[in-house]
Scaffold this motif. Structure first.
Motif, mmCIF file in Angstrom:
data_model
loop_
_atom_site.group_PDB
_atom_site.id
_atom_site.type_symbol
_atom_site.label_atom_id
_atom_site.label_comp_id
_atom_site.label_asym_id
_atom_site.label_seq_id
_atom_site.Cartn_x
_atom_site.Cartn_y
_atom_site.Cartn_z
ATOM 1 N N TYR A 172 0.491 -1.238 0.097
ATOM 2 C CA TYR A 172 -0.273 -0.146 0.015
ATOM 3 C C TYR A 172 0.528 1.043 -0.168
ATOM 4 N N TYR A 199 -3.722 3.038 8.865
ATOM 5 C CA TYR A 199 -5.336 3.010 8.363
ATOM 6 C C TYR A 199 -5.612 1.934 8.418
ATOM 7 N N LEU A 201 -8.819 -0.158 5.486
ATOM 8 C CA LEU A 201 -9.214 -0.563 4.798
ATOM 9 C C LEU A 201 -10.673 -0.820 5.143
ATOM 10 N N LYS A 202 -12.387 0.114 4.376
ATOM 11 C CA LYS A 202 -13.119 -0.327 4.743
ATOM 12 C C LYS A 202 -14.134 -0.268 3.205
ATOM 13 N N ASP A 204 -15.253 0.828 0.062
ATOM 14 C CA ASP A 204 -15.181 2.468 -0.771
ATOM 15 C C ASP A 204 -13.773 3.357 0.216
ATOM 16 N N LYS A 205 -13.797 2.793 1.037
ATOM 17 C CA LYS A 205 -13.341 4.209 1.749
ATOM 18 C C LYS A 205 -12.082 3.707 2.628
ATOM 19 N N VAL A 206 -10.955 4.816 3.585
ATOM 20 C CA VAL A 206 -10.362 3.920 3.915
ATOM 21 C C VAL A 206 -10.303 5.178 5.335
ATOM 22 N N ASP A 216 -12.673 8.912 7.890
ATOM 23 C CA ASP A 216 -12.568 8.520 6.519
ATOM 24 C C ASP A 216 -12.605 9.607 5.342
ATOM 25 N N ASP A 218 -11.904 8.632 0.731
ATOM 26 C CA ASP A 218 -11.733 7.461 -0.919
ATOM 27 C C ASP A 218 -10.435 6.652 -0.299
ATOM 28 N N SER A 219 -11.110 5.881 -0.812
ATOM 29 C CA SER A 219 -10.084 4.671 -1.402
ATOM 30 C C SER A 219 -9.189 4.457 -2.097
ATOM 31 N N GLU A 220 -9.279 5.881 -3.465
ATOM 32 C CA GLU A 220 -8.187 6.020 -4.385
ATOM 33 C C GLU A 220 -7.546 6.915 -4.077
ATOM 34 N N ARG A 238 -8.518 -4.016 -6.596
ATOM 35 C CA ARG A 238 -9.822 -4.093 -5.731
ATOM 36 C C ARG A 238 -9.733 -5.384 -4.861
#
Length: 334
Positions: A172, A199, A201-202, A204-206, A216, A218-220, A238
């Motif tokens: 990551y 961090y 990962l959840k 589509d969120k990080v 929270d 954005d996972s991008e 993903r």
């Protein structure tokens, strides 16, 4: 369309048409080819007709001439521009199935990328594909869609692994471009949190821990890369990781050649102007895999013969040894 943003309106239509032609119609080919009008064949045609008619209505505002021609051809109606805007019945909607198929297509895309990187055509069968998901619930996909995935990827079997770490190491890293674009005022603290591993990962969120507080994002903003273990080629995206066994046996090589013959004959059928149900006759000169003759005949609606006096066209390909295989093709007459 209210603001006349044509590009934003057309993009999902293009995606729909691509999905229709490159997935539904291609995957339903054998259903269309059935000799009898079974319930399954009728369902395939009715579904295709319904979608085509409604696509013409959706295209009408931006492609008025071609949508008019298609609508009249399909329905015999007066004008697509006098029809009501399409309304999809609620009973037709199945968001869960849509998401499942999207994930199946993602698996197929990943595995094909492994083939492409190693210069192995999709027509060449392979013995094994391994799949691992970060989300264990996704394993059910392989139970329901395993045969479809295997057929699309031309692999003999699929093995589901319990953990991604069995075939790859996940790494990551901060996605610097996305962080700068989305959170320009918080670049240093976000990058620091990602690099330090603070961090979680959840979906589509990080969740980043910044100054002791969970926030929270954005996972991008995080790039996930998948590094293979033991030089096994892998691809991931993903939370899905795939690997392929690229060993090609003599048996697999013969099947690959048979599939190559099918492709060349199918292309010749199109050039000859054959209808989808027209039967043809072919004569093959060269060392082709005769054990796959039935497969070639079924896939191309052809009959293989030793002699042919009046060939309409000829195609030529090479086997793995560089030797020529010549195929003479004519139409089958009753």
């Amino acid at each position: 369309m209210d603001e006349y943003h044509i590009d934003k309106y057309v993009a999902p239509l293009v995606s729909l048409i691509n999905g229709l032609t490159n997935w539904y119609i291609r995957r339903s080919r054998r259903r269309f080819w059935g000799s009898d009008m079974t319930a399954d064949k009728q369902n395939a045609y009715e579904t295709l007709y319904y979608v085509l008619v409604n696509i013409t209505k959706l295209l009408a505002p931006v492609a008025p001439i071609i949508s008019e021609m298609l609508y009249k051809t399909l329905t015999g109606g007066y004008s697509v521009h006098l029809t009501d805007w399409p309304r999809v019945p609620f009973s037709y909607k199945n968001e869960e199935l849509v998401l499942q198929v999207e994930r199946v297509q993602s698996i197929i895309t990943l595995a094909r990328s492994v083939r492409n990187k190693n210069s192995i055509k999709n027509r060449q069968p392979l013995s094994m594909m391994k799949v691992a998901f970060v989300d264990a619930e996704a394993n059910e996909l392989l139970t329901e869609f395993g045969d479809t995935i295997a057929e699309e990827l031309n692999v003999k079997s699929i093995e589901i692994l319990k953990d991604v770490s069995d075939i790859a190491t996940l790494k990551y890293d901060p996605n610097f471009n996305e962080i700068r674009n989305r959170y320009p005022d918080r670049v240093p603290e976000i990058i620091k949190a990602v690099k330090s591993g603070q961090y979680e990962l959840k979906d589509d969120k990080v969740v980043l821990k910044i100054n002791g507080v969970d926030e929270d994002f954005d996972s991008e903003i995080i790039l996930v890369t998948y590094q293979s273990k033991e030089n096994v080629p892998v691809a991931g995206d993903r939370g899905t990781v795939v690997s392929l066994d690229l060993t090609i046996t003599d048996e697999l090589r013969s099947e690959g050649l048979a599939r190559d013959i099918v492709r060349h004959v199918q292309e010749a059928r199109k050039q000859m102007g054959c209808d989808i149900m027209d039967r043809i006759v072919i004569a093959i000169t060269g060392d082709y895999p005769k054990q796959w003759a039935d497969y070639i005949q079924t896939e191309t609606l052809c009959r293989i013969t030793d002699e042919m006096a009046n060939a309409l066209t000829t195609v030529e390909l090479q086997d793995d040894n560089g030797d020529a295989i010549v195929i003479r093709i004519g139409k089958e007459f009753p």
